[in-house]
Design a protein around this motif. Structure first.
Motif, PDB file in Angstrom:
ATOM      1  N   HIS A   1      86.183  42.818  34.102  1.00  0.00           N
ATOM      2  CA  HIS A   1      87.053  42.508  32.958  1.00  0.00           C
ATOM      3  C   HIS A   1      87.872  41.246  33.218  1.00  0.00           C
ATOM      4  CE1 HIS A   1      89.253  43.291  29.286  1.00  0.00           C
ATOM      5  NE2 HIS A   1      90.371  43.050  29.949  1.00  0.00           N
ATOM      6  N   PHE A   2      88.255  41.021  34.482  1.00  0.00           N
ATOM      7  CA  PHE A   2      89.097  39.862  34.789  1.00  0.00           C
ATOM      8  C   PHE A   2      88.287  38.698  35.365  1.00  0.00           C
ATOM      9  CE2 PHE A   2      91.874  43.520  34.658  1.00  0.00           C
ATOM     10  CZ  PHE A   2      92.915  43.055  33.872  1.00  0.00           C
ATOM     11  N   ASP A   3      86.957  38.795  35.312  1.00  0.00           N
ATOM     12  CA  ASP A   3      86.074  37.740  35.824  1.00  0.00           C
ATOM     13  C   ASP A   3      85.585  36.879  34.644  1.00  0.00           C
ATOM     14  OD1 ASP A   3      84.518  36.292  37.540  1.00  0.00           O
ATOM     15  OD2 ASP A   3      83.195  37.956  38.107  1.00  0.00           O
ATOM     16  N   ARG A   4      85.000  35.735  34.972  1.00  0.00           N
ATOM     17  CA  ARG A   4      84.299  34.969  33.931  1.00  0.00           C
ATOM     18  C   ARG A   4      83.053  35.753  33.522  1.00  0.00           C
ATOM     19  NH1 ARG A   4      85.136  29.257  34.117  1.00  0.00           N
ATOM     20  NH2 ARG A   4      83.840  29.192  32.265  1.00  0.00           N
ATOM     21  N   ASN A   5      82.623  35.596  32.265  1.00  0.00           N
ATOM     22  CA  ASN A   5      81.349  36.155  31.811  1.00  0.00           C
ATOM     23  C   ASN A   5      80.627  35.003  31.110  1.00  0.00           C
ATOM     24  OD1 ASN A   5      79.253  37.320  30.371  1.00  0.00           O
ATOM     25  ND2 ASN A   5      80.359  39.222  29.987  1.00  0.00           N
ATOM     26  N   LEU A   6      79.825  34.262  31.924  1.00  0.00           N
ATOM     27  CA  LEU A   6      79.260  33.005  31.429  1.00  0.00           C
ATOM     28  C   LEU A   6      78.258  33.241  30.302  1.00  0.00           C
ATOM     29  CD1 LEU A   6      78.922  31.068  34.797  1.00  0.00           C
ATOM     30  CD2 LEU A   6      80.782  30.983  33.139  1.00  0.00           C
ATOM     31  N   ARG A   7      77.543  34.365  30.365  1.00  0.00           N
ATOM     32  CA  ARG A   7      76.572  34.674  29.316  1.00  0.00           C
ATOM     33  C   ARG A   7      77.291  34.911  27.976  1.00  0.00           C
ATOM     34  NH1 ARG A   7      72.198  38.054  28.594  1.00  0.00           N
ATOM     35  NH2 ARG A   7      73.455  39.910  28.864  1.00  0.00           N
ATOM     36  N   LEU A   8      78.375  35.673  28.038  1.00  0.00           N
ATOM     37  CA  LEU A   8      79.163  35.923  26.821  1.00  0.00           C
ATOM     38  C   LEU A   8      79.771  34.626  26.302  1.00  0.00           C
ATOM     39  CD1 LEU A   8      80.559  37.817  24.748  1.00  0.00           C
ATOM     40  CD2 LEU A   8      82.329  38.242  26.460  1.00  0.00           C
ATOM     41  N   GLU A   9      80.288  33.808  27.236  1.00  0.00           N
ATOM     42  CA  GLU A   9      80.905  32.541  26.825  1.00  0.00           C
ATOM     43  C   GLU A   9      79.879  31.642  26.132  1.00  0.00           C
ATOM     44  OE1 GLU A   9      83.136  30.616  29.976  1.00  0.00           O
ATOM     45  OE2 GLU A   9      84.017  32.525  30.581  1.00  0.00           O
TER      46      GLU A   9
ATOM     47  N   LEU B   1      86.043  32.666  22.112  1.00  0.00           N
ATOM     48  CA  LEU B   1      85.632  31.988  23.344  1.00  0.00           C
ATOM     49  C   LEU B   1      86.869  31.649  24.187  1.00  0.00           C
ATOM     50  CD1 LEU B   1      83.532  30.573  25.136  1.00  0.00           C
ATOM     51  CD2 LEU B   1      83.766  28.541  23.674  1.00  0.00           C
ATOM     52  N   ARG B   2      87.888  31.098  23.506  1.00  0.00           N
ATOM     53  CA  ARG B   2      89.111  30.725  24.224  1.00  0.00           C
ATOM     54  C   ARG B   2      89.755  31.974  24.859  1.00  0.00           C
ATOM     55  NH1 ARG B   2      93.983  30.152  22.435  1.00  0.00           N
ATOM     56  NH2 ARG B   2      93.315  30.401  20.293  1.00  0.00           N
ATOM     57  N   MET B   3      89.765  33.056  24.076  1.00  0.00           N
ATOM     58  CA  MET B   3      90.390  34.291  24.591  1.00  0.00           C
ATOM     59  C   MET B   3      89.659  34.794  25.840  1.00  0.00           C
ATOM     60  SD  MET B   3      90.180  38.057  23.180  1.00  0.00           S
ATOM     61  CE  MET B   3      90.837  38.005  21.536  1.00  0.00           C
ATOM     62  N   VAL B   4      88.337  34.798  25.778  1.00  0.00           N
ATOM     63  CA  VAL B   4      87.529  35.306  26.893  1.00  0.00           C
ATOM     64  C   VAL B   4      87.676  34.390  28.120  1.00  0.00           C
ATOM     65  CG1 VAL B   4      85.123  35.611  27.610  1.00  0.00           C
ATOM     66  CG2 VAL B   4      85.911  36.613  25.464  1.00  0.00           C
ATOM     67  N   GLN B   5      87.723  33.084  27.868  1.00  0.00           N
ATOM     68  CA  GLN B   5      87.883  32.147  28.993  1.00  0.00           C
ATOM     69  C   GLN B   5      89.251  32.300  29.648  1.00  0.00           C
ATOM     70  OE1 GLN B   5      86.880  28.493  26.960  1.00  0.00           O
ATOM     71  NE2 GLN B   5      84.867  28.393  27.950  1.00  0.00           N
ATOM     72  N   GLU B   6      90.280  32.470  28.813  1.00  0.00           N
ATOM     73  CA  GLU B   6      91.639  32.625  29.363  1.00  0.00           C
ATOM     74  C   GLU B   6      91.731  33.885  30.222  1.00  0.00           C
ATOM     75  OE1 GLU B   6      94.142  30.323  25.914  1.00  0.00           O
ATOM     76  OE2 GLU B   6      94.521  32.460  26.195  1.00  0.00           O
ATOM     77  N   LEU B   7      91.107  34.948  29.747  1.00  0.00           N
ATOM     78  CA  LEU B   7      91.136  36.209  30.493  1.00  0.00           C
ATOM     79  C   LEU B   7      90.422  36.045  31.846  1.00  0.00           C
ATOM     80  CD1 LEU B   7      91.754  39.196  30.693  1.00  0.00           C
ATOM     81  CD2 LEU B   7      89.824  39.661  29.165  1.00  0.00           C
ATOM     82  N   GLY B   8      89.333  35.278  31.851  1.00  0.00           N
ATOM     83  CA  GLY B   8      88.558  35.070  33.073  1.00  0.00           C
ATOM     84  C   GLY B   8      89.270  34.191  34.088  1.00  0.00           C
ATOM     85  N   SER B   9      90.306  33.480  33.650  1.00  0.00           N
ATOM     86  CA  SER B   9      91.022  32.631  34.609  1.00  0.00           C
ATOM     87  C   SER B   9      92.504  33.002  34.698  1.00  0.00           C
ATOM     88  CB  SER B   9      90.859  31.154  34.226  1.00  0.00           C
ATOM     89  OG  SER B   9      91.225  30.976  32.889  1.00  0.00           O
ATOM     90  N   LEU B  10      92.824  34.208  34.220  1.00  0.00           N
ATOM     91  CA  LEU B  10      94.223  34.662  34.218  1.00  0.00           C
ATOM     92  C   LEU B  10      94.794  34.747  35.629  1.00  0.00           C
ATOM     93  CD1 LEU B  10      96.504  35.986  32.455  1.00  0.00           C
ATOM     94  CD2 LEU B  10      95.369  38.188  32.846  1.00  0.00           C
TER      95      LEU B  10
ATOM     96  N   ALA C   1      80.036  30.380  22.273  1.00  0.00           N
ATOM     97  CA  ALA C   1      80.013  28.934  21.991  1.00  0.00           C
ATOM     98  C   ALA C   1      78.892  28.612  21.012  1.00  0.00           C
ATOM     99  CB  ALA C   1      79.827  28.158  23.297  1.00  0.00           C
ATOM    100  N   GLN C   2      77.729  29.202  21.240  1.00  0.00           N
ATOM    101  CA  GLN C   2      76.565  28.943  20.387  1.00  0.00           C
ATOM    102  C   GLN C   2      76.813  29.424  18.960  1.00  0.00           C
ATOM    103  OE1 GLN C   2      73.236  31.406  21.133  1.00  0.00           O
ATOM    104  NE2 GLN C   2      72.049  30.380  19.542  1.00  0.00           N
ATOM    105  N   LYS C   3      77.548  30.521  18.810  1.00  0.00           N
ATOM    106  CA  LYS C   3      77.845  31.076  17.477  1.00  0.00           C
ATOM    107  C   LYS C   3      79.056  30.401  16.832  1.00  0.00           C
ATOM    108  CE  LYS C   3      74.769  34.407  17.453  1.00  0.00           C
ATOM    109  NZ  LYS C   3      73.633  34.398  16.556  1.00  0.00           N
ATOM    110  N   GLY C   4      79.690  29.473  17.571  1.00  0.00           N
ATOM    111  CA  GLY C   4      80.849  28.762  17.018  1.00  0.00           C
ATOM    112  C   GLY C   4      82.101  29.637  16.929  1.00  0.00           C
ATOM    113  N   LYS C   5      82.162  30.701  17.717  1.00  0.00           N
ATOM    114  CA  LYS C   5      83.335  31.592  17.676  1.00  0.00           C
ATOM    115  C   LYS C   5      84.373  31.085  18.677  1.00  0.00           C
ATOM    116  CE  LYS C   5      80.842  35.427  15.828  1.00  0.00           C
ATOM    117  NZ  LYS C   5      80.583  36.820  15.700  1.00  0.00           N
TER     118      LYS C   5
END
Ligand code: UTP
Length: 291
Positions: free
Chosen positions: A65-73, A85-94, A77-81
């Motif tokens: 949960h607190f790691d990066r998830n590059l596949r999800l990211e 994306l920002r939320m998931v990236q922030e969580l991965g580098s919290l 990104a591909q879906k333009g969400k």
């Protein structure tokens, strides 16, 4: 420097079965965020940069949960969400994540000991993942302040009704003003008659290396668990320990009733859902309770 925070998350969460059978109870969400994320964010807000999770078999999702998830990211990104994306990236580098295993659930004191080799000889924080404290200022930040003033171990305390004290560690403590206390004794889960006060120790601690030292020789209690309260009680013979009250509202998210209370209150203050949820509750109250 206080930079490392230990999160013992290796328990079975029996009070929350069946939900906690396959999902770590610390990841059960309050509205849309796992309980543990509130607690990790609290530590980060108070300046902690490394989270040491004491985990167990079946709880790897906590690290994920607190790691990066590059596949999800890549997918977002591909879906333009972009916002997700920002939320998931922030969580991965919290926070920097380190995980150690507690191979048997032998109590909170034993869980903290599993992190000992990662703690050098500096003070550190311990935050329990099911004690969620919501407020403007991080509760653990208040303990950090008291530790800076005293150089000692500090535990968070909360006044509870007499009949509830048997669920907590209890502090016999002398008030020094401003919500700070000098601890004279600690008793784990006393009966209301035997409790020295109504000051319950809740899941936030700043601990000195002396506590780890004492835990190493703390014997298990009759149920076979090494209690952190007992390690702290033994520490009292060697150096002072302080207690303090803390800002915010505390919920025991590992308890079904308190979990419901937290869900409703956090739902009401949720930025997107709050207004809708309030009118839903008003309507519900009219229909069910003739309010
Ligand atoms: P709790 O007693 O609230 O958690 O411990 P539990 O044992 O998982 O839950 P119940 O009581 O059976 O429902 C407080 C915290 O300490 C961790 C738990 O994961 C929880 O976050 N803990 C407890 C450990 O890491 N190891 C242990 O041996 C015991």
């Amino acid at each position: 420097m206080l930079t490392r925070a230990v999160f013992p998350v290796a328990g079975f969460g029996t009070r929350f079965l069946p939900a906690s059978k396959a999902i770590p109870k610390e990841l059960i969400p309050l509205v849309d965020k796992p309980a543990l994320q509130y607690v990790v964010e609290e530590a980060v807000a108070a300046g902690f940069t490394t989270a040491i999770f004491v985990t167990a078999e079946g709880k790897a999702a906590i690290e994920d949960h607190f790691d990066r998830n590059l596949r999800l990211e890549a997918f977002l990104a591909q879906k333009g969400k972009q916002e997700l994306l920002r939320m998931v990236q922030e969580l991965g580098s919290l926070v920097e994540v380190v995980a150690v295993r507690q191979k048997q659930a032998l109590g909170l004191g034993h869980a903290v000991l599993q992190a000992a080799s990662l703690l050098a000889s500096e003070p550190f924080a311990v935050l329990l993942g099911d004690d969620v404290i919501v407020g403007e200022n991080p509760a653990i930040g208040r303990l950090v302040e008291v530790h800076r003033q005293t150089g000692a171990s500090v535990v968070a305390v909360m006044e509870v009704p007499g009949e509830e004290i048997s669920r907590y560690g209890c502090a016999a403590a002398e008030p020094l003003g401003n919500g700070v206390f000098r601890v004279h004794d600690l008793v784990e889960k006393p009966s209301p008659e035997q409790a020295p006060s109504r000051w319950a120790v809740i899941g936030r601690y700043i601990l000195t290396p002396t506590v780890l030292h004492e835990l190493r020789t703390t014997p298990p209690d009759p149920s076979g668990e090494i209690q952190l309260t007992e390690g702290l009680r033994r520490t009292l013979k060697r150096e002072p320990v302080y207690a303090c009250t803390f800002p915010g509202t505390r919920y025991d998210a590992g308890n079904k009733g308190d979990f419901l209370r937290a869900t409703v209150e956090l739902g009401l203050s949720h930025p997107e859902l709050g207004r809708w949820f309030k009118s839903f509750l008003e309507d519900l109250a009219r229909r069910h309770f003739q309010v």
